[in-house]
Design a protein around this motif. Sequence first.
Motif, short mmCIF file in Angstrom:
data_model
loop_
_atom_site.label_atom_id
_atom_site.label_comp_id
_atom_site.label_asym_id
_atom_site.label_seq_id
_atom_site.Cartn_x
_atom_site.Cartn_y
_atom_site.Cartn_z
N GLU A 95 -7.54 -23.03 3.26
CA GLU A 95 -8.66 -22.82 2.34
C GLU A 95 -9.44 -24.12 2.25
OE1 GLU A 95 -7.61 -22.30 -1.77
OE2 GLU A 95 -9.61 -21.68 -2.37
N MET A 117 2.44 -27.98 -9.85
CA MET A 117 1.96 -29.31 -9.51
C MET A 117 2.16 -30.29 -10.66
SD MET A 117 1.19 -28.61 -6.43
CE MET A 117 0.92 -30.34 -6.07
N TYR A 174 -11.32 -34.80 -5.90
CA TYR A 174 -12.31 -33.81 -6.31
C TYR A 174 -13.58 -34.49 -6.83
CZ TYR A 174 -14.24 -29.40 -7.76
OH TYR A 174 -15.06 -28.30 -7.87
N MET A 207 -4.36 -26.87 0.33
CA MET A 207 -4.30 -28.18 -0.32
C MET A 207 -4.69 -28.09 -1.79
SD MET A 207 -7.70 -30.23 1.15
CE MET A 207 -9.27 -29.34 1.34
N ILE A 258 0.46 -22.02 -10.45
CA ILE A 258 0.36 -23.02 -9.39
C ILE A 258 0.06 -24.40 -9.98
CG2 ILE A 258 -2.10 -22.66 -8.85
CD1 ILE A 258 -1.08 -22.85 -5.83
N TRP A 317 -13.08 -25.43 -11.88
CA TRP A 317 -14.12 -24.42 -11.74
C TRP A 317 -13.76 -23.59 -10.54
CZ3 TRP A 317 -17.77 -23.65 -15.38
CH2 TRP A 317 -18.02 -24.67 -16.29
N LEU A 338 -6.48 -31.45 -17.22
CA LEU A 338 -7.13 -30.96 -16.01
C LEU A 338 -8.06 -29.79 -16.30
CD1 LEU A 338 -4.02 -30.96 -13.63
CD2 LEU A 338 -5.87 -32.67 -13.73
N ILE A 367 -6.64 -30.31 -4.36
CA ILE A 367 -7.51 -31.48 -4.41
C ILE A 367 -7.35 -32.12 -5.78
CG2 ILE A 367 -9.83 -32.38 -3.99
CD1 ILE A 367 -10.49 -29.86 -2.48
N ARG A 368 -6.76 -33.30 -5.81
CA ARG A 368 -6.47 -33.97 -7.08
C ARG A 368 -7.75 -34.58 -7.67
NH1 ARG A 368 -0.82 -37.13 -6.75
NH2 ARG A 368 -1.20 -37.04 -9.01
N PRO A 369 -7.74 -34.95 -8.94
CA PRO A 369 -8.98 -35.40 -9.58
C PRO A 369 -9.73 -36.50 -8.81
CG PRO A 369 -7.33 -35.01 -11.25
CD PRO A 369 -6.64 -34.80 -9.92
N ASN A 425 -11.76 -32.83 -13.42
CA ASN A 425 -11.78 -31.63 -12.58
C ASN A 425 -10.89 -31.82 -11.36
OD1 ASN A 425 -13.52 -30.26 -14.25
ND2 ASN A 425 -15.36 -30.81 -13.10
N ALA A 426 -10.28 -30.73 -10.92
CA ALA A 426 -9.46 -30.72 -9.72
C ALA A 426 -9.60 -29.34 -9.11
CB ALA A 426 -8.01 -31.02 -10.07
N TYR A 427 -8.97 -29.15 -7.95
CA TYR A 427 -9.05 -27.82 -7.32
C TYR A 427 -7.69 -27.42 -6.75
CZ TYR A 427 -10.56 -23.75 -4.87
OH TYR A 427 -10.69 -22.44 -4.46
N PHE A 428 -7.25 -26.22 -7.13
CA PHE A 428 -5.95 -25.71 -6.73
C PHE A 428 -6.14 -24.48 -5.84
CE2 PHE A 428 -5.48 -28.18 -10.49
CZ PHE A 428 -4.29 -28.86 -10.31
N PRO A 429 -5.15 -24.20 -4.96
CA PRO A 429 -5.33 -23.11 -4.00
C PRO A 429 -5.57 -21.73 -4.62
CG PRO A 429 -3.57 -24.54 -3.28
CD PRO A 429 -3.93 -24.96 -4.68
N LEU A 430 -6.38 -20.96 -3.92
CA LEU A 430 -6.70 -19.58 -4.26
C LEU A 430 -5.48 -18.67 -4.13
CD1 LEU A 430 -9.06 -17.34 -4.51
CD2 LEU A 430 -8.91 -17.23 -2.01
N LEU A 431 -4.67 -18.93 -3.09
CA LEU A 431 -3.56 -18.02 -2.76
C LEU A 431 -2.25 -18.57 -3.30
CD1 LEU A 431 -4.66 -17.23 0.91
CD2 LEU A 431 -5.10 -15.89 -1.16
N ARG A 434 -5.40 -15.63 -6.80
CA ARG A 434 -5.16 -16.06 -8.19
C ARG A 434 -5.92 -15.21 -9.20
NH1 ARG A 434 -8.34 -21.39 -6.78
NH2 ARG A 434 -10.34 -20.40 -6.45
#
Lengths: 470, 470
Positions: free
Chosen positions: B153, A117, B42, B35, A113, A135, A132, B37-39, A63-69, A107
């Motif tokens: 964010e 990356m 995260y 940002m 996006i 959530w 990847l 957040i990479r695995p 799991n990772a997290y990418f920007p909303l915008l 998004r």
Amino acid sequence: MNRGVTPQSEDFSAWYNELVAKAQLVDRGPAKGTMVIRPYGYRLWELLQAELDRRIKDTGHENAYFPLLIPESYLQREAEHVEGFAPELAVVTHAGGKELEEPLVVRPTSETIIGEMMAKWISSHRDLPLLLNQWANVVRWEMRPRMFLRTTEFLWQEGHTAHADEADAMRETMLALGLYEEVARDIAAIPVVAGEKTPGERFAGAVRTYTIEGMMRDGKALQCGTSHYMGANFARAFDIGYTAASGQRQLCHTTSWGMTTRMIGAVIMTHGDDKGLVLPPRLAPYQVVIVPIRDTAPACHELAVRLRAAGVRVHVDDRPQLSPGFRFNEWELRGVPIRLEVGPRDLESGTAVLARRLSDAKESVPLDSLPSALPVILEEFQELLLRRATGFRDEHTITVGTWEAFAAAVSTGWALALHCGRPSCEDVIKTETAATPRCIPLAGPEESGTCVRCDQPSAYGKRVIFGRAY
Amino acid sequence: MNRGVTPQSEDFSAWYNELVAKAQLVDRGPAKGTMVIRPYGYRLWELLQAELDRRIKDTGHENAYFPLLIPESYLQREAEHVEGFAPELAVVTHAGGKELEEPLVVRPTSETIIGEMMAKWISSHRDLPLLLNQWANVVRWEMRPRMFLRTTEFLWQEGHTAHADEADAMRETMLALGLYEEVARDIAAIPVVAGEKTPGERFAGAVRTYTIEGMMRDGKALQCGTSHYMGANFARAFDIGYTAASGQRQLCHTTSWGMTTRMIGAVIMTHGDDKGLVLPPRLAPYQVVIVPIRDTAPACHELAVRLRAAGVRVHVDDRPQLSPGFRFNEWELRGVPIRLEVGPRDLESGTAVLARRLSDAKESVPLDSLPSALPVILEEFQELLLRRATGFRDEHTITVGTWEAFAAAVSTGWALALHCGRPSCEDVIKTETAATPRCIPLAGPEESGTCVRCDQPSAYGKRVIFGRAY
Ligand SMILES: [Zn+2]
Ligand SMILES: [Zn+2]
């Protein structure tokens, strides 16, 4: 609270809309098409999420997290993608008290996006596959909102992977589809059909799109999850490449796959009845509700402690201001699989009255047996739901050879038909019957012949499922 | 990859910025201050989240989900709230291909939309307390972004509760603060100080704001979580009321409280050193890394299976193209608590070489002892980090009586000082030393006297912690 709902047979759509509100799953948000997911609905989502997340991790994804915008220009790099999503975008034009130089879209999905990356993170064949998952919430402006099914904002997971070649990416596409099929069947008790979408129903930018389709109790289809093989389309647009062992620079092949809060709608419409929700035990926030009658609340709370120790999710409804009958009805409406009623005389005899959500029969059971008996009873209930839904689906899926039989089949369920594969013929079918090709089932036997509508030679080498869809 | 980082002592800020990138925790997003957040980063967040979520649920709160997009007019209903957040808002003005009649703000926090729903859901005293929590992303436009610490964010949980009276709401405010203190100390090994904010540092719209403050290794303070008692401010603005047992209509008292991805920054700056990250075992994505030397990879993977069965999070770094020394350095930089090196001769003797992240010593340990020994060693490492950070904090917290001593103390850490409580005096202190009041510690002994800066009578009845802050 007025607790009745319109019967399914009278108006399925009214039944659904009333039920999601009255069962306290959801409420309307102030912005068009948005929803507030209330604790009872959110707990369902959390339980589904936990099951899916474990499987995603067990198969090597992180799991990772990418920007909303996302900068608007990112979406424009893949032509089909921007064309598919442009009409649904919400756009941030002002921030920090100023007008932005470049607008940012909220998004609608994260291929672009994440692609950007991936291009940065992958350089060698040793970096592949890159597996990847995220959530997140996404926003797609919705003109005809329906709670859980089509909302302006929804929650989902989106898997995004990059591979060295088509074969590896296709393996991944099918692996994700398999996870969805398993979670739908084993957790949500929905006997989905896994298959490929016809070209006209593909995701914007995909080379192949796969789906799992569930049949709702009004005979319509609901797409419950999709998995896409993107070929090198996004790799080309975002320059996602790697140096092969040979030293040659190559483009990656990517996939994406998603399952959303729409699954809660699928659970409601697959299992619910005129009394309300019917929840599969594996997703039920409360698997068992205990209703104390008169002054038995302390004993009921003790019983709850023992049941929790046995791994059962249990709730004691000890609201003294409400009659037992009122409480029984409420938990039926909210779909709790098992109800235990405990009155003073039950306590004296060391028993409770057990009622199952799908049966009018009640039985008296010894309190001491419940911690060992209930997990088995819940498992049986889970199996019953899957069996019942499978029976319903099979009864409403008709193999058709004539146009008349086709039209009849899609008015109450699905038609399994040979089709020519021409988009124009799909359009005619849609106009005349409101049915669309749901998928070409993976498990379907090989078969050819002539199109059910236009008599031209059939495509795909097998029958296609047609149905009206949400 | 160039793996070294600037030493902390040389440039703490450069150390931090280089480390978050090189340890693969995070990457810059395309929109200002966002940002990725990479695995590895995260997973840290997920582990923290699981610990906090369990405690939030165990204390009777339920998770729910509220819309991302909030009508601008909602924020304007609470005067201090809109004033506090207006400069940081991102605004959606266009959606679905049209200009919106009313702009929507991307939530900077959810008091307003949750207040609106609470008003709808609460009618009787029987509906109270209403204890909600949400895990979500929020957006606050950031002019001076720093990864994890201040990003446009970020991810967080926000608790929102409604109560019948001030006493119950204050109990809740302190309960949430206690959860944060416990998670920071017991999970992140950060010996935070819990206290109340002075009026000038309160949340926009709050009556009282409480905080946990951690000391970073450069002596600065980092606010790690806040809990707010709102009084009836939001209840008045959104008409959150109830009918009391007496039949009288009353306003609720509400609270809100949040902990964010900033906690990852706190972990980095509390424990990290010149070699890189030092992760507390309870949050470490990998608690143990096994580095096979030459052809021992199969045996290392077998060992990993046994360690996983013992509940240890373990990773085998079997990249043949990288030297053992390179791999050792990389996992030191990424903060893995324990490293096991396994070469052919170790295997022959049935041992592995064990190295701890904070020690240069290595020891040879029998492979068979590792499944039982490692959980103990990891627990010791966790305790060591908390002890070390507590010692650092205490050494850098000075009780001061003079202005000179104050200025010296806040140049390397915190000053415990008597203060008059006047905002104008706080401003003078900030201008001259860059220090601000961090909190009035709950545990501080009663004490009065004269202000360390202006000699007026001291406020609060106890000393205040001053420090430079992130
Ligand atoms: Zn045809
Ligand atoms: Zn003063």
